[in-house]
Design a protein around this motif. Sequence first.
Motif, PDB file in Angstrom:
ATOM      1  N   UNK A 198      10.099  -4.244  -5.776  1.00  0.00           N
ATOM      2  CA  UNK A 198      10.118  -4.470  -7.227  1.00  0.00           C
ATOM      3  C   UNK A 198      11.524  -4.267  -7.795  1.00  0.00           C
ATOM      4  N   UNK A 199      12.062  -3.064  -7.663  1.00  0.00           N
ATOM      5  CA  UNK A 199      13.400  -2.794  -8.200  1.00  0.00           C
ATOM      6  C   UNK A 199      14.466  -3.478  -7.346  1.00  0.00           C
ATOM      7  N   UNK A 200      14.244  -3.506  -6.047  1.00  0.00           N
ATOM      8  CA  UNK A 200      15.234  -4.079  -5.136  1.00  0.00           C
ATOM      9  C   UNK A 200      15.362  -5.588  -5.244  1.00  0.00           C
ATOM     10  N   UNK A 201      14.416  -6.222  -5.925  1.00  0.00           N
ATOM     11  CA  UNK A 201      14.458  -7.674  -6.050  1.00  0.00           C
ATOM     12  C   UNK A 201      15.427  -8.123  -7.151  1.00  0.00           C
TER      13      UNK A 201
ATOM     14  N   UNK B 184      18.375  -9.125  -9.234  1.00  0.00           N
ATOM     15  CA  UNK B 184      19.685  -9.666  -8.891  1.00  0.00           C
ATOM     16  C   UNK B 184      19.731 -10.453  -7.591  1.00  0.00           C
ATOM     17  N   UNK B 185      18.581 -10.630  -6.947  1.00  0.00           N
ATOM     18  CA  UNK B 185      18.576 -11.340  -5.667  1.00  0.00           C
ATOM     19  C   UNK B 185      18.302 -12.831  -5.845  1.00  0.00           C
ATOM     20  N   UNK B 186      17.834 -13.221  -7.035  1.00  0.00           N
ATOM     21  CA  UNK B 186      17.463 -14.618  -7.242  1.00  0.00           C
ATOM     22  C   UNK B 186      15.990 -14.879  -6.953  1.00  0.00           C
ATOM     23  N   UNK B 187      15.326 -13.915  -6.319  1.00  0.00           N
ATOM     24  CA  UNK B 187      13.878 -14.035  -6.098  1.00  0.00           C
ATOM     25  C   UNK B 187      13.150 -13.357  -7.262  1.00  0.00           C
ATOM     26  N   UNK B 188      11.931 -13.778  -7.522  1.00  0.00           N
ATOM     27  CA  UNK B 188      11.158 -13.142  -8.600  1.00  0.00           C
ATOM     28  C   UNK B 188       9.667 -13.174  -8.250  1.00  0.00           C
ATOM     29  N   UNK B 189       9.313 -12.571  -7.117  1.00  0.00           N
ATOM     30  CA  UNK B 189       7.907 -12.530  -6.707  1.00  0.00           C
ATOM     31  C   UNK B 189       7.321 -11.200  -7.192  1.00  0.00           C
ATOM     32  N   UNK B 190       6.357 -11.244  -8.115  1.00  0.00           N
ATOM     33  CA  UNK B 190       5.828  -9.979  -8.638  1.00  0.00           C
ATOM     34  C   UNK B 190       5.139  -9.140  -7.566  1.00  0.00           C
TER      35      UNK B 190
ATOM     36  N   UNK C 188       5.284  -2.069 -16.601  1.00  0.00           N
ATOM     37  CA  UNK C 188       6.460  -1.221 -16.357  1.00  0.00           C
ATOM     38  C   UNK C 188       7.264  -1.644 -15.134  1.00  0.00           C
ATOM     39  N   UNK C 189       6.839  -2.680 -14.437  1.00  0.00           N
ATOM     40  CA  UNK C 189       7.568  -3.102 -13.244  1.00  0.00           C
ATOM     41  C   UNK C 189       8.882  -3.774 -13.602  1.00  0.00           C
ATOM     42  N   UNK C 190       9.853  -3.706 -12.714  1.00  0.00           N
ATOM     43  CA  UNK C 190      11.162  -4.327 -12.948  1.00  0.00           C
ATOM     44  C   UNK C 190      11.047  -5.843 -12.814  1.00  0.00           C
ATOM     45  N   UNK C 191      10.400  -6.317 -11.742  1.00  0.00           N
ATOM     46  CA  UNK C 191      10.159  -7.753 -11.571  1.00  0.00           C
ATOM     47  C   UNK C 191       8.927  -8.105 -12.400  1.00  0.00           C
ATOM     48  N   UNK C 192       9.099  -8.964 -13.428  1.00  0.00           N
ATOM     49  CA  UNK C 192       7.976  -9.206 -14.350  1.00  0.00           C
ATOM     50  C   UNK C 192       6.717  -9.691 -13.622  1.00  0.00           C
ATOM     51  N   UNK C 193       5.574  -9.131 -14.033  1.00  0.00           N
ATOM     52  CA  UNK C 193       4.280  -9.515 -13.462  1.00  0.00           C
ATOM     53  C   UNK C 193       3.595 -10.444 -14.452  1.00  0.00           C
ATOM     54  N   UNK C 194       3.594 -11.737 -14.123  1.00  0.00           N
ATOM     55  CA  UNK C 194       2.888 -12.710 -14.977  1.00  0.00           C
ATOM     56  C   UNK C 194       1.561 -13.014 -14.306  1.00  0.00           C
TER      57      UNK C 194
ATOM     58  N   UNK D 256       0.839  -1.205   0.000  1.00  0.00           N
ATOM     59  CA  UNK D 256       0.000   0.000   0.000  1.00  0.00           C
ATOM     60  C   UNK D 256       0.875   1.257   0.000  1.00  0.00           C
ATOM     61  N   UNK D 257       2.087   1.123  -0.557  1.00  0.00           N
ATOM     62  CA  UNK D 257       3.050   2.228  -0.512  1.00  0.00           C
ATOM     63  C   UNK D 257       4.024   2.115  -1.683  1.00  0.00           C
ATOM     64  N   UNK D 258       4.122   3.154  -2.523  1.00  0.00           N
ATOM     65  CA  UNK D 258       5.041   3.098  -3.664  1.00  0.00           C
ATOM     66  C   UNK D 258       6.513   2.932  -3.276  1.00  0.00           C
ATOM     67  N   UNK D 259       6.876   3.360  -2.069  1.00  0.00           N
ATOM     68  CA  UNK D 259       8.294   3.234  -1.683  1.00  0.00           C
ATOM     69  C   UNK D 259       8.602   1.784  -1.290  1.00  0.00           C
ATOM     70  N   UNK D 260       7.710   1.123  -0.559  1.00  0.00           N
ATOM     71  CA  UNK D 260       7.852  -0.320  -0.308  1.00  0.00           C
ATOM     72  C   UNK D 260       7.826  -1.053  -1.661  1.00  0.00           C
TER      73      UNK D 260
END
Lengths: 164, 285
Positions: B244-247, B249-255, B278-284, B235-239
């Motif tokens: 999203x962006x912080x994920x 290179x971590x090996x995780x891919x939870x949209x 437009x999200x960095x972590x793909x949303x399938x 419920x927060x664009x900063x979280x």
Amino acid sequence: MASPNTEFMDEIAAYGGGEVKMCFQCGTCTASCPSGKLTSYRTRKLMRQAQLGLKEEAIGGEDLWQCTTCYACQERCPRGVPVVDIVIALRNIAVAEGHMFEAHKKTADALSKYGHAVSINDKVKKDRKDLGLPEIPPTVLANPKAKQDLDKILTITGFDKITG
Amino acid sequence: MAKSNKKYAFFLGCIAPLRYPGIEKSTRVVFEALGVELVEFEDASCCPAPGVIRAFNKKTWLAAAARNLAIAEKMGLEILTICNGCYGSLYDAAHELNNDKKLLAEVNEILAEIGMEYKGTTNVKHFAEVLYKEVGIEAIKAKITKPLDYKIATFYGCHFLKPSKIKDLDDPENPHMLDDLVEATGAKSVPRKQKTMCCGAGGGVRAGFPETATKFTLTNLENMKVSGAEFIVDVCPFCHLQFDAGQKGTGYAIPVLHLSQLYGLAMGMDAKALGVANHVTPVKL
């Protein structure tokens, strides 16, 4: 034997952190702190440094800036100490005395330049347009007069001293 | 018809309009569908951010927040925010100014220099609070045309519910509001460890100590993975940015979806129009 410097607590109080004197060092804050599990930041130690007037130890290092202001400590403090308010007060004193990290200066600069904490760029303008939104949001970014008003507030309150 | 016929001044903030415009767009279309009018909040600035700008210069923070509060006061509307940071700053600033006449007078001396005055009457609301309390779960359910069967990790963030002493929206240690809002779509909120742990971005930590912020995020991601969650709903664009962006290179891919985007999907709206592409972590989906 050195005696505590109580002037520092007065200074902290002037920035809204006067209730630091209520802390009785139980350590619930440190035990609740997610940052403390991952870094060398110890909330209880910071509160004690503040009480004892150990100013340079409190404001001079990285630890003060490892708090994400998540409020876990404040929610659980049995004395009702507003711990985050005290962290904010200590950071204000640190910045006023020239302790500021480059990355944080950039955030401060963004507020001066854009009126926002982040920049506007061509990619987001395009994404906004593609979504049917105005390229520039209807904020200070879209109205130079409003931005000038904000700039005046920044200058009057001394924010310009930490930017640029 | 939705239960609410309320109107709010729509406070955009920074990260939503300038990094995740899909969140801004989704909020606009979802609230329209729910019969809540979001009025354009012109000339607003950054809230300003509670963990950085307030930490650098509290006087600047309070005066700039008061300017935003004064604009809404002139509009005669309550403020609706879509970001925990904006909510944290504007709610806290309003709480201080609306209850302290001396402080209000000091801030008004500054506002007078730009020909403005804040009378101390603006209320500030979080959009999830408005959905839960003003619109209501039943009215939301009535608008769901495409029920979802996702398993979801709800992410409340920090400044939505805390400090609870002045906000009093939900139990800060064991909240349920966002879980109820998510489950209104048919999706299942799955339990996990350390559910109320911070994302790691706040307080200038993402900017100043990104490796610390990433450690917070990894702890959360591992707990989410173990829980079996297929999506993170915030419920927060900063979280949202941190997950999203912080994920990467971590090996995780939870949209990652903002609650407004989840609602748009459950109301049968086109995913592309909600900005999820437009999200960095793909949303399938």
